[in-house]
Design a protein around this motif. Structure first.
Motif, PDB file in Angstrom:
ATOM      1  N   ASP A 273       5.379   0.065   9.951  1.00  0.00           N
ATOM      2  CA  ASP A 273       4.820  -0.166  11.293  1.00  0.00           C
ATOM      3  C   ASP A 273       3.551   0.653  11.498  1.00  0.00           C
ATOM      4  N   GLU A 274       3.610   1.925  11.118  1.00  0.00           N
ATOM      5  CA  GLU A 274       2.459   2.812  11.316  1.00  0.00           C
ATOM      6  C   GLU A 274       1.284   2.392  10.437  1.00  0.00           C
ATOM      7  N   ALA A 275       1.562   2.099   9.175  1.00  0.00           N
ATOM      8  CA  ALA A 275       0.484   1.728   8.254  1.00  0.00           C
ATOM      9  C   ALA A 275      -0.165   0.412   8.642  1.00  0.00           C
TER      10      ALA A 275
ATOM     11  N   ARG B   8      10.224   6.090  -2.045  1.00  0.00           N
ATOM     12  CA  ARG B   8      10.741   6.948  -0.976  1.00  0.00           C
ATOM     13  C   ARG B   8       9.882   6.874   0.284  1.00  0.00           C
ATOM     14  N   GLY B   9       8.613   6.540   0.108  1.00  0.00           N
ATOM     15  CA  GLY B   9       7.724   6.470   1.264  1.00  0.00           C
ATOM     16  C   GLY B   9       7.766   5.149   1.998  1.00  0.00           C
ATOM     17  N   LEU B  10       8.562   4.218   1.481  1.00  0.00           N
ATOM     18  CA  LEU B  10       8.647   2.899   2.105  1.00  0.00           C
ATOM     19  C   LEU B  10       9.800   2.862   3.097  1.00  0.00           C
TER      20      LEU B  10
ATOM     21  N   THR C 107       0.828  -1.207   0.000  1.00  0.00           N
ATOM     22  CA  THR C 107       0.000   0.000   0.000  1.00  0.00           C
ATOM     23  C   THR C 107       0.863   1.258   0.000  1.00  0.00           C
ATOM     24  N   LEU C 108       1.916   1.262   0.790  1.00  0.00           N
ATOM     25  CA  LEU C 108       2.810   2.425   0.828  1.00  0.00           C
ATOM     26  C   LEU C 108       3.483   2.646  -0.525  1.00  0.00           C
ATOM     27  N   LEU C 109       3.922   1.579  -1.159  1.00  0.00           N
ATOM     28  CA  LEU C 109       4.547   1.718  -2.476  1.00  0.00           C
ATOM     29  C   LEU C 109       3.575   2.337  -3.471  1.00  0.00           C
ATOM     30  N   ALA C 110       2.332   1.879  -3.432  1.00  0.00           N
ATOM     31  CA  ALA C 110       1.334   2.385  -4.374  1.00  0.00           C
ATOM     32  C   ALA C 110       0.985   3.842  -4.083  1.00  0.00           C
ATOM     33  N   GLU C 111       0.929   4.201  -2.813  1.00  0.00           N
ATOM     34  CA  GLU C 111       0.481   5.548  -2.430  1.00  0.00           C
ATOM     35  C   GLU C 111       1.606   6.586  -2.383  1.00  0.00           C
TER      36      GLU C 111
END
Length: 197
Positions: free
Chosen positions: A29-31, A21-23, A13-17
């Motif tokens: 942990d937060e997500a 750089r957001g990974l 999900t982080l990679l998609a959103e």
């Protein structure tokens, strides 16, 4: 769901959103709603986190594509439908497909990830060779690469490019035309379609 799957799902999900750089371990942990340090306990390095994420992504894609591939080898007439459905499934899950694009780009910079990514890709390319061979291709390995590249192009255009989402009928017709160009050629006419008297 196993904790490793929970972590990998959050990473996808982080990679998609947010992109690569957001990974981060902390962001995962937060997500995932996990205590700080949980992701680091499972995957200590960034490379290990990427490997874990890619393994989960491959498993999800195999599961999503399984219905399109059930029932044995399709007939030549059924093949455009099967391939179109495989592309439609990938386009429909934008999150998963965007994450895969992020990992593909990162694999160009990380040889260790490239090797894992290529191994995962063979799990989808090898069945394509079998499909093309059963359909009568005279060069199934080459034709399978072309079909996969064609499908990837349609996916990218719909998910990350400037195109719109194609309908199932559009995808089927595109695959029918591609396969016709590959399989309806007579080698004795220099690659042109054979003309019937």
């Amino acid at each position: 769901m196993k904790r490793s799957d929970t972590v990998a799902e959050a990473a996808i999900t982080l990679l998609a959103e947010r992109g690569m750089r957001g990974l981060t371990h902390r962001a995962v942990d937060e997500a995932a709603g996990l205590p700080p340090g949980s992701t680091s306990n499972l995957a200590r390095t960034r490379a290990a986190l990427l490997e874990l994420t890619l393994a989960r992504l491959t498993s999800l894609e195999e599961r999503a594509l399984a219905p399109a591939m059930t029932g044995g080898l399709p007939s030549r007439e059924e093949l455009p439908d099967v391939l179109a459905e495989a592309v439609r499934v990938q386009i429909a899950d934008r999150r998963r497909t965007l994450a895969r694009y992020e990992l593909a780009l990162e694999a160009t910079r990380r040889p260790e990830l490239r090797a894992i990514y290529d191994r995962a890709g063979r799990r989808f390319r090898d069945p394509a060779v079998a499909l093309l061979a059963a359909a009568g291709s005279r060069d199934p390995a080459r034709h399978a690469r072309q079909v996969v590249a064609f499908g990837e192009g349609m996916m990218f255009d719909a998910v990350a490019g400037a195109g719109t989402t194609p309908s199932r009928a559009d995808l089927r017709e595109a695959m029918r035309e591609l396969l016709s160009g590959m399989l309806d050629r007579d080698p004795d006419t220099g690659g042109r379609r054979a003309t019937r008297p």
